[in-house]
Design a protein around this motif. Structure first.
Motif, PDB file in Angstrom:
ATOM      1  N   ASN A 102      -7.837 -32.308  56.752  1.00  8.22           N
ATOM      2  CA  ASN A 102      -7.094 -33.433  56.180  1.00  8.22           C
ATOM      3  C   ASN A 102      -5.591 -33.155  56.097  1.00  8.22           C
ATOM      4  OD1 ASN A 102      -9.078 -35.647  54.976  1.00  8.22           O
ATOM      5  ND2 ASN A 102     -10.027 -33.650  54.647  1.00  8.22           N
ATOM      6  N   GLY A 103      -5.168 -32.081  56.739  1.00 12.97           N
ATOM      7  CA  GLY A 103      -3.761 -31.704  56.688  1.00 12.97           C
ATOM      8  C   GLY A 103      -2.923 -32.384  57.752  1.00 12.97           C
ATOM      9  N   ILE A 104      -1.690 -31.937  57.844  1.00 15.43           N
ATOM     10  CA  ILE A 104      -0.719 -32.483  58.798  1.00 15.43           C
ATOM     11  C   ILE A 104      -0.110 -31.325  59.576  1.00 15.43           C
ATOM     12  CG2 ILE A 104       1.504 -33.671  59.008  1.00 15.43           C
ATOM     13  CD1 ILE A 104       0.762 -35.229  56.491  1.00 15.43           C
ATOM     14  N   LYS A 105       0.042 -31.476  60.866  1.00 15.56           N
ATOM     15  CA  LYS A 105       0.571 -30.386  61.671  1.00 15.56           C
ATOM     16  C   LYS A 105       1.975 -30.005  61.201  1.00 15.56           C
ATOM     17  CE  LYS A 105       2.505 -33.123  65.511  1.00 15.56           C
ATOM     18  NZ  LYS A 105       2.458 -33.329  66.972  1.00 15.56           N
ATOM     19  N   GLY A 106       2.207 -28.714  61.220  1.00 14.50           N
ATOM     20  CA  GLY A 106       3.504 -28.204  60.803  1.00 14.50           C
ATOM     21  C   GLY A 106       3.672 -28.052  59.306  1.00 14.50           C
ATOM     22  N   ARG A 107       2.583 -28.252  58.533  1.00 12.75           N
ATOM     23  CA  ARG A 107       2.695 -28.163  57.081  1.00 12.75           C
ATOM     24  C   ARG A 107       1.533 -27.351  56.498  1.00 12.75           C
ATOM     25  NH1 ARG A 107       5.273 -33.298  54.188  1.00 12.75           N
ATOM     26  NH2 ARG A 107       6.113 -31.542  53.001  1.00 12.75           N
ATOM     27  N   ILE A 108       1.762 -26.818  55.311  1.00 11.35           N
ATOM     28  CA  ILE A 108       0.749 -26.034  54.615  1.00 11.35           C
ATOM     29  C   ILE A 108       0.159 -26.915  53.519  1.00 11.35           C
ATOM     30  CG2 ILE A 108       0.276 -23.947  53.288  1.00 11.35           C
ATOM     31  CD1 ILE A 108       2.787 -22.710  54.572  1.00 11.35           C
ATOM     32  N   HIS A 109      -1.075 -27.322  53.704  1.00 15.31           N
ATOM     33  CA  HIS A 109      -1.753 -28.256  52.811  1.00 15.31           C
ATOM     34  C   HIS A 109      -2.621 -27.462  51.835  1.00 15.31           C
ATOM     35  CE1 HIS A 109      -4.727 -31.856  52.381  1.00 15.31           C
ATOM     36  NE2 HIS A 109      -3.712 -32.009  51.549  1.00 15.31           N
ATOM     37  N   VAL A 110      -2.404 -27.628  50.528  1.00 13.88           N
ATOM     38  CA  VAL A 110      -3.127 -26.824  49.545  1.00 13.88           C
ATOM     39  C   VAL A 110      -3.842 -27.698  48.531  1.00 13.88           C
ATOM     40  CG1 VAL A 110      -1.388 -25.015  49.825  1.00 13.88           C
ATOM     41  CG2 VAL A 110      -1.243 -26.548  47.860  1.00 13.88           C
ATOM     42  N   SER A 111      -4.906 -27.159  47.992  1.00 15.86           N
ATOM     43  CA  SER A 111      -5.708 -27.860  46.989  1.00 15.86           C
ATOM     44  C   SER A 111      -5.084 -27.720  45.608  1.00 15.86           C
ATOM     45  CB  SER A 111      -7.123 -27.277  46.967  1.00 15.86           C
ATOM     46  OG  SER A 111      -7.074 -25.941  46.485  1.00 15.86           O
ATOM     47  N   GLN A 112      -5.654 -28.452  44.638  1.00 13.54           N
ATOM     48  CA  GLN A 112      -5.190 -28.332  43.250  1.00 13.54           C
ATOM     49  C   GLN A 112      -5.381 -26.907  42.741  1.00 13.54           C
ATOM     50  OE1 GLN A 112      -3.901 -31.052  41.021  1.00 13.54           O
ATOM     51  NE2 GLN A 112      -3.220 -29.064  40.231  1.00 13.54           N
ATOM     52  N   ALA A 113      -6.491 -26.273  43.115  1.00 11.38           N
ATOM     53  CA  ALA A 113      -6.762 -24.909  42.651  1.00 11.38           C
ATOM     54  C   ALA A 113      -5.709 -23.935  43.163  1.00 11.38           C
ATOM     55  CB  ALA A 113      -8.153 -24.467  43.101  1.00 11.38           C
ATOM     56  N   THR A 114      -5.306 -24.081  44.425  1.00  7.48           N
ATOM     57  CA  THR A 114      -4.263 -23.207  44.970  1.00  7.48           C
ATOM     58  C   THR A 114      -2.926 -23.523  44.324  1.00  7.48           C
ATOM     59  OG1 THR A 114      -5.432 -22.997  47.086  1.00  7.48           O
ATOM     60  CG2 THR A 114      -3.084 -22.476  47.082  1.00  7.48           C
ATOM     61  N   ALA A 115      -2.662 -24.805  44.100  1.00 10.97           N
ATOM     62  CA  ALA A 115      -1.431 -25.196  43.416  1.00 10.97           C
ATOM     63  C   ALA A 115      -1.377 -24.560  42.023  1.00 10.97           C
ATOM     64  CB  ALA A 115      -1.341 -26.713  43.311  1.00 10.97           C
ATOM     65  N   ASP A 116      -2.496 -24.585  41.307  1.00 14.50           N
ATOM     66  CA  ASP A 116      -2.555 -23.982  39.975  1.00 14.50           C
ATOM     67  C   ASP A 116      -2.268 -22.480  40.034  1.00 14.50           C
ATOM     68  OD1 ASP A 116      -3.183 -26.434  38.905  1.00 14.50           O
ATOM     69  OD2 ASP A 116      -5.344 -26.053  38.799  1.00 14.50           O
TER      70      ASP A 116
END
Length: 289
Positions: free
Chosen positions: A203-217
């Protein structure tokens, strides 16, 4: 002989040092056990009994604090369909070889590659307090290196090689890891954390680092809230439902989002992303970006 040594080196590289030591010890114990069983075989047969052949316990452990990364090469399927097999492997070997060196430097454990997907983890096999921030830095380094390498390879593999980009997904949580033994034993990861990390990538976008709420926390806890930008609108992940997610960019701004595409707009990326409103009073860690 050289081929056997090379094969042994490849197999050895598939496992963490701690696991390799455990496997060697088990092999030694198994050899000793077999020697004893041979000595007792006649006695067991004479008494009408069968010697015990109980296998050793599986090598597996639950790690509570981990971050998993799935990284896919966006555009690879179309690109590879126009190339010779040797060209495809030249690209993958060049990229993955560079990623492996970065992983060694950043103390990230590479689990495996599945086609054009690179799977890595932090917090395994040894605990790492800043497992989330280490993984973001690793992902950033790999993205920067890939951009450099695809430019260098463009003359040889075609100008459209420059268009290939990484699409990265991260999720943090507990993970079961161990050796799935058999003819081709492998060190593998299991659990919901693995599945969710895969959803972050798809569900991410190329060229970007997509993180979950848990990783954000986890990033917030290590004083890295300034790296986070909330994704506008929740994503709907298979088997997960609606999820609030974020994009992670290093504090110095060296990760670029790239040109906004139709895909970016549909996911609310680019200028529509809103900075995450977090309490950033926590102090950051001392490791360098």
């Amino acid at each position: 002989m050289q081929r056997a040594q090379a094969s042994g080196a490849i197999v050895s590289s598939l496992f963490p040092e701690k696991v390799k030591h455990q496997l060697y010890e088990e092999q030694k114990q198994e050899q000793q056990k077999q020697a004893v069983q041979k000595e007792n075989a006649f006695s067991a047969f004479a008494n009408g009994t069968t010697a015990s052949n109980e296998s050793s316990k599986p090598i597996a452990e639950l790690f509570h604090e981990t971050t998993i990364m799935f990284a896919d090469l966006a555009g690879f399927t179309a690109w590879s369909s126009l190339r010779q097999p040797v060209e495809v492997f030249e690209l993958l070997e060049t990229l993955y070889g560079s990623f492996d060196k970065i992983a060694l430097r950043r103390k990230v454990f590479k689990v495996e590659t599945i086609g054009d997907c690179y799977l890595a983890v932090t917090g395994i096999p040894e605990p790492q307090t800043n497992h989330a921030s280490i993984m973001v830095k690793f992902a950033h380094d790999c993205m920067v290196k890939m951009d450099q390498l695809t430019i260098e390879l463009a003359d040889k593999l075609g100008e459209d090689t420059r268009d290939l980009k990484m699409r990265v997904g991260l999720h943090s949580g507990s993970t079961t890891a161990g050796v799935l033994r058999g003819e081709k034993g492998r060190f593998q990861l299991f659990g919901d954390t693995v599945n969710t990390a895969a959803r972050m990538e798809t569900n991410g976008i190329k060229g970007r680092i997509h993180v979950s709420q848990a990783t954000a926390d986890a990033l917030i806890a290590s004083g890295k809230s300034s790296w986070l930008t909330a994704r506008e609108g929740k994503i709907t992940a298979k088997g997960k439902g609606a999820m609030q997610t974020y994009f992670a960019d290093l504090k110095n701004g060296t990760i670029k989002s790239g040109t906004t595409t139709t895909s970016d707009t549909s996911f609310g990326a680019g200028n529509n992303d809103k900075p995450a409103s977090f309490d950033s009073s926590g102090r950051g860690d001392n490791d360098t970006p």
